[in-house]
Design a protein around this motif. Structure first.
Motif, PDB file in Angstrom:
ATOM      1  N   CYS A 234     -30.643 -20.056 -30.348  1.00 30.65           N
ATOM      2  CA  CYS A 234     -30.120 -21.406 -30.091  1.00 30.65           C
ATOM      3  C   CYS A 234     -28.799 -21.638 -30.817  1.00 30.65           C
ATOM      4  O   CYS A 234     -27.903 -22.309 -30.295  1.00 30.65           O
ATOM      5  N   ALA A 235     -28.697 -21.091 -32.028  1.00 26.94           N
ATOM      6  CA  ALA A 235     -27.435 -21.213 -32.754  1.00 26.94           C
ATOM      7  C   ALA A 235     -26.317 -20.509 -31.991  1.00 26.94           C
ATOM      8  O   ALA A 235     -25.181 -20.999 -31.923  1.00 26.94           O
ATOM      9  N   ASN A 236     -26.635 -19.353 -31.403  1.00 24.35           N
ATOM     10  CA  ASN A 236     -25.650 -18.647 -30.587  1.00 24.35           C
ATOM     11  C   ASN A 236     -25.222 -19.480 -29.389  1.00 24.35           C
ATOM     12  O   ASN A 236     -24.042 -19.596 -29.057  1.00 24.35           O
ATOM     13  N   VAL A 237     -26.223 -20.060 -28.715  1.00 27.91           N
ATOM     14  CA  VAL A 237     -25.924 -20.885 -27.541  1.00 27.91           C
ATOM     15  C   VAL A 237     -25.083 -22.095 -27.943  1.00 27.91           C
ATOM     16  O   VAL A 237     -24.139 -22.483 -27.234  1.00 27.91           O
ATOM     17  N   LEU A 240     -21.558 -21.016 -28.341  1.00 30.26           N
ATOM     18  CA  LEU A 240     -20.932 -20.807 -27.034  1.00 30.26           C
ATOM     19  C   LEU A 240     -20.602 -22.136 -26.360  1.00 30.26           C
ATOM     20  O   LEU A 240     -19.547 -22.293 -25.726  1.00 30.26           O
ATOM     21  N   GLN A 241     -21.492 -23.101 -26.491  1.00 33.98           N
ATOM     22  CA  GLN A 241     -21.260 -24.414 -25.891  1.00 33.98           C
ATOM     23  C   GLN A 241     -20.092 -25.127 -26.573  1.00 33.98           C
ATOM     24  O   GLN A 241     -19.308 -25.832 -25.918  1.00 33.98           O
ATOM     25  N   LEU A 242     -19.986 -24.947 -27.895  1.00 35.94           N
ATOM     26  CA  LEU A 242     -18.852 -25.552 -28.605  1.00 35.94           C
ATOM     27  C   LEU A 242     -17.536 -24.943 -28.129  1.00 35.94           C
ATOM     28  O   LEU A 242     -16.534 -25.643 -27.935  1.00 35.94           O
ATOM     29  N   ALA A 243     -17.552 -23.617 -27.971  1.00 35.02           N
ATOM     30  CA  ALA A 243     -16.341 -22.955 -27.472  1.00 35.02           C
ATOM     31  C   ALA A 243     -16.012 -23.437 -26.059  1.00 35.02           C
ATOM     32  O   ALA A 243     -14.847 -23.688 -25.717  1.00 35.02           O
ATOM     33  N   LEU A 333     -26.610 -31.130 -27.828  1.00 34.57           N
ATOM     34  CA  LEU A 333     -26.148 -32.467 -28.182  1.00 34.57           C
ATOM     35  C   LEU A 333     -24.843 -32.429 -28.968  1.00 34.57           C
ATOM     36  O   LEU A 333     -23.912 -33.195 -28.680  1.00 34.57           O
ATOM     37  N   ALA A 334     -24.771 -31.541 -29.971  1.00 30.30           N
ATOM     38  CA  ALA A 334     -23.551 -31.483 -30.795  1.00 30.30           C
ATOM     39  C   ALA A 334     -22.326 -31.113 -29.955  1.00 30.30           C
ATOM     40  O   ALA A 334     -21.280 -31.779 -30.066  1.00 30.30           O
ATOM     41  N   PRO A 335     -22.393 -30.072 -29.120  1.00 26.49           N
ATOM     42  CA  PRO A 335     -21.230 -29.792 -28.267  1.00 26.49           C
ATOM     43  C   PRO A 335     -20.896 -30.955 -27.338  1.00 26.49           C
ATOM     44  O   PRO A 335     -19.716 -31.222 -27.078  1.00 26.49           O
ATOM     45  N   ALA A 336     -21.918 -31.655 -26.835  1.00 23.44           N
ATOM     46  CA  ALA A 336     -21.663 -32.781 -25.941  1.00 23.44           C
ATOM     47  C   ALA A 336     -20.939 -33.896 -26.680  1.00 23.44           C
ATOM     48  O   ALA A 336     -19.980 -34.491 -26.161  1.00 23.44           O
ATOM     49  N   PHE A 363     -18.316 -26.384 -38.151  1.00 24.70           N
ATOM     50  CA  PHE A 363     -19.690 -26.407 -37.637  1.00 24.70           C
ATOM     51  C   PHE A 363     -20.061 -25.050 -37.032  1.00 24.70           C
ATOM     52  O   PHE A 363     -21.170 -24.548 -37.214  1.00 24.70           O
ATOM     53  N   ARG A 364     -19.116 -24.447 -36.277  1.00 24.90           N
ATOM     54  CA  ARG A 364     -19.402 -23.139 -35.686  1.00 24.90           C
ATOM     55  C   ARG A 364     -19.618 -22.091 -36.767  1.00 24.90           C
ATOM     56  O   ARG A 364     -20.501 -21.235 -36.652  1.00 24.90           O
ATOM     57  N   LYS A 365     -18.821 -22.155 -37.812  1.00 25.20           N
ATOM     58  CA  LYS A 365     -18.988 -21.186 -38.905  1.00 25.20           C
ATOM     59  C   LYS A 365     -20.316 -21.397 -39.631  1.00 25.20           C
ATOM     60  O   LYS A 365     -20.971 -20.444 -40.058  1.00 25.20           O
ATOM     61  N   THR A 366     -20.720 -22.652 -39.757  1.00 24.89           N
ATOM     62  CA  THR A 366     -22.014 -22.938 -40.385  1.00 24.89           C
ATOM     63  C   THR A 366     -23.156 -22.337 -39.579  1.00 24.89           C
ATOM     64  O   THR A 366     -24.110 -21.786 -40.134  1.00 24.89           O
ATOM     65  N   LEU A 367     -23.055 -22.435 -38.255  1.00 24.35           N
ATOM     66  CA  LEU A 367     -24.081 -21.843 -37.403  1.00 24.35           C
ATOM     67  C   LEU A 367     -24.131 -20.328 -37.577  1.00 24.35           C
ATOM     68  O   LEU A 367     -25.210 -19.723 -37.583  1.00 24.35           O
ATOM     69  N   VAL A 368     -22.979 -19.696 -37.722  1.00 21.77           N
ATOM     70  CA  VAL A 368     -22.949 -18.246 -37.933  1.00 21.77           C
ATOM     71  C   VAL A 368     -23.618 -17.890 -39.255  1.00 21.77           C
ATOM     72  O   VAL A 368     -24.421 -16.943 -39.334  1.00 21.77           O
TER      73      VAL A 368
END
Length: 752
Positions: A234-237, A240-243, A333-336, A363-368
């Motif tokens: 889910c973190a990966n998805v 990807l959604q943020l990108a 939700l976050a990407p939206a 945020f993306r780096k935190t997910l990584v």
């Protein structure tokens, strides 16, 4: 007797039933096989609301005087497999344990008993106990508890109310029991402890199962591992959604500019995420259907009948659907939210994204970093489980497993009495010992590392039972040459002989663990042990030998205190597990074993015929399941984390291409660019690894009970997981860094 007391006197139940699983032999038209039987009370099917498919089921009147009504009911699946669904089997006679039984009918489809993991094939009334379980006076003995009891509560009665209602009756019963002859010599402490007992009432809708205790902890561990893999995915998805949201900023800005509300756009994006998640969930179910069948084939013996199946029913489908929708909404939700608050002017002028920074990138780096943390936890868990399994597989069980064949027999199911059973075992022993390639033969009634056990309280010479010592030992009734066949060394004294019979003095052999526990430095040979722990119990069994310690019930257990008696000094019949030590391929002996048993009794089923190596492997099935799946999940999590790290760094490099081009145009060396990118990678990976290591030190203690020979914080496992994940993560970061170093300034700055 206690069951009958509650059945007749407890007022909170609409019906009270009793049952017991056991095995027997069933013969029909000259063919005899071993079957799993349910011994049940006459009201069993009525209380459960289970009817017949053909004929009728058992009724209360079928469960009358002891051993006078030999009737049986077949399960639907056994009726199909054994009798090809022939309805004419009703009212015919089958031979159960060498006694003719009349078939009353077939139970409705889908019901095969109340014990999960042990499907019954026939049901017989408890009144036929002596035929099914040949222990005299068992139905009258209050000191022998062998039934599971279930009751259907009356409407409106709660479990707590039922517990309060049965408590007075239970205490009335045990106050009567403590006055019986069996308590005549009991110590006061034992009598008081007996009277302090309580009876509990539990929800019974899930039946009875020892499998839950065996598999429950392992299943929770695997469920947690699956959850962690899901979080990483889910973190990966989300990344990807943020990108994707960044790439669609201009589209979202246009929508907002022409009047769309922020909620409308968020709703659209959540629907997109939800559809993606549901489709992925459905694909997951398709993969699960195929992989579950393979999983069962790999870990569940084909001859074992289970009342569980890998089928994906409506509950599994609904659970998967809810999880898919939930993660789709939560991680979309976050990407939206991010994509619906662009700076309209700059975005519409195509001025966004020349230099990436701010909360979006953070945020993306935190997910990584989170992915790295979770992946490290899974790798450490996988390492611990694999190491534990390796320790168990390499463990010396105290006997030699190679070139050893084992199988079980139970002549009592064919109506053998004590003397005939003894004669049968001795004749088979001699016949097997004379086979070419057989070095030695032995037998014992408890199968080694088969999950079975038998223990008894004992009195040891020189210890006072009145002091509440409550000594005990595991039991096994064995033949001469049993230890020789297993390869267990005799440390002191002698082995059993065929002359050790009922008319000779009682003798026993103990293991070193029992000697250390109870004889405390004394030479146990020549001293005595007695059965029972009441004051005044005679220690009338002489210790004639001491053997080395070896595993008893389970490979993962600590070696317990063991006590052996010669089978010739047991006054009742028992099933036996035979062991053959061969000088060649043990599997080549299977046909010869079957032939020798058939010569003596063609109607006696053989069970559990296998090599001892196979038996040990089966004993470790749960550990193999956990180790294998945790390794798969650990690898999958690492790959997901590496892909996630690579994707984020590659995306960030692409967004910083103009910046990197300017740096190179101003004279930055390729090594400087690589170092700049790798510093971010090292920071992300380092944070993830540090948090993951701290979490592992705190969480791995919760899986301590699932480990063997390895500590939850094993330094080697921690180090290997740390270094391995760090290496592949840095490699994933080096690829976009090296690509950034090859950036052509003239290409990326062409439009500046």
């Amino acid at each position: 007797p206690m069951y009958k007391d509650f059945r007749d006197k407890a007022q909170v139940f609409d019906g009270l039933i009793a049952r017991r699983s056991l095995t027997g032999s069933l013969g029909f038209k000259g063919q005899v096989e071993r079957v799993r039987a349910g011994m049940v009370s006459g009201n069993y099917f009525q209380v459960l609301g289970v009817g017949p498919a053909v004929g009728r089921v058992l009724l209360p009147e079928d469960d009358g005087k002891p051993n006078e009504n030999p009737v049986a009911v077949l399960t639907y699946s056994y009726w199909q497999s054994r009798f090809a669904g022939d309805p004419s089997i009703v009212n015919q006679m089958i031979i159960v344990n060498n006694v003719p039984f009349k078939v009353l009918g077939v139970v409705e489809r889908g019901f095969d008993g109340m014990e999960v993991g042990n499907a019954s094939e026939i049901f017989v009334p408890i009144s036929m106990q002596l035929t099914m379980f040949p222990v005299p006076d068992l139905l009258k003995d209050r000191r022998f508890r062998f039934l599971q009891v279930f009751g259907r509560l009356k409407p409106g009665v709660t479990v707590e109310q039922a517990k309060a209602s049965v408590a007075p009756l239970f205490h009335q019963i045990i106050e009567g029991e403590v006055k019986e002859k069996a308590f005549a010599k009991a110590a006061k402490e034992d009598r008081d402890a007996f009277l302090r007992q309580t009876m509990n009432v539990y929800p019974g809708g899930t039946g009875f199962s020892s499998m839950r205790e065996q598999l429950g902890p392992a299943m929770w561990v695997l469920m947690a591992l699956v959850g962690v893999v899901l979080l990483i995915a889910c973190a990966n998805v989300a990344n990807l959604q943020l990108a994707r949201a960044t790439a669609r900023q201009k589209e979202m800005a246009v929508r907002l500019a022409i009047g769309a509300s922020r909620w409308q756009i968020i709703r659209q994006l959540l629907v997109e995420c939800g559809v993606l998640a549901v489709v992925a969930g459905l694909l997951g179910l398709i993969v699960a259907k195929a992989s579950l069948a393979a999983l069962f084939a790999a870990f569940i013996p084909s001859e074992q009948s289970l009342t569980i199946s890998p089928s994906l029913d409506f509950r599994v489908f609904l659970f998967n659907l809810l999880i898919s929708v939930m993660v789709g909404v939560l991680f979309g939700l976050a990407p939206a939210l991010q994509s619906t608050k662009p700076q309209l002017a700059g975005t519409l002028k195509d001025q966004a994204g020349s230099v990436v920074g701010g909360t979006h990138a953070l945020f993306r780096k935190t997910l990584v970093a989170l992915q790295v943390t979770l992946s490290l936890l899974l790798l450490i868990g996988a390492g611990l489980f694999v190491n534990s399994l390796h320790n168990l597989q390499k463990l010396n069980p105290g006997f030699r497993t190679s070139h050893l064949v084992t199988f079980g027999l139970d002549p009592t199911t064919n109506g053998y009495k004590v003397d005939r059973t003894r004669g049968f075992y001795r004749q088979l022993y001699d016949n097997l010992a004379s086979l070419p390639g057989v070095e030695s033969v032995g037998y014992g009634n408890v199968g080694i590392v088969s999950g079975d056990d038998w223990d008894s309280s004992i009195t040891v010479e020189g210890q006072d039972p009145s002091q509440g010592s409550h000594d005990w030992a595991y039991q096994n009734k064995i033949s001469p040459a049993y230890f020789k066949t297993l390869g267990v060394p005799l440390k002191a004294g002698r082995d059993f002989e065929w002359s050790d019979v009922m008319t000779s003095k009682k003798v026993t052999i103990i293991n070193e663990a029992l000697s250390r526990a109870y004889f405390k430095g004394r030479d146990p040979v020549g001293l005595h042990i007695g059965f029972g722990s009441d004051p005044g119990t005679k220690a009338d069994i002489e210790v004639v030998g001491v053997v080395g310690d070896f595993k008893y019930s389970d490979m993962s257990e600590q070696i317990g205190r063991q006590m052996f008696q010669p089978y010739g000094q047991i006054e009742y019949s028992l099933s036996q597990y035979f062991y053959l030590r061969t000088n060649g391929d043990p599997q080549a002996m299977f046909r010869a074993v079957r032939s020798e048993v058939t010569k003596l009794d063609p109607n006696l089923p053989i069970f559990d015929l296998r090599t001892m190596d196979d038996q040990v492997d089966r004993n470790l099935v749960v550990q193999r399941l956990v180790a294998s799946l945790s390794a798969v999940f650990g690898f999958l999590a690492t790959m997901l984390a590496v892909i996630g790290l690579y994707g984020v760094m590659a995306y960030l490099v692409s967004r910083r291409s103009r910046e990197i081009g300017i740096r190179i145009a101003l004279g930055a060396a390729k090594g400087d660019v690589v170092g700049m990118i790798l510093r971010e990678v090292v920071l992300l990976v380092g944070i993830g690894l540090a948090v993951g290591m701290a979490a592992a030190l705190g969480l791995t203690r919760y899986i301590k009970s699932q480990l063997f020979g390895v500590t939850p914080n094993d330094p080697l496992v921690l180090a290997l997981a740390f270094v391995g994940l760090a290496a592949v993560a840095l490699l994933a970061g080096w690829v976009p860094a090296s690509r950034a170093a090859r950036t052509d300034p003239s290409s990326v700055l062409r439009y500046e």
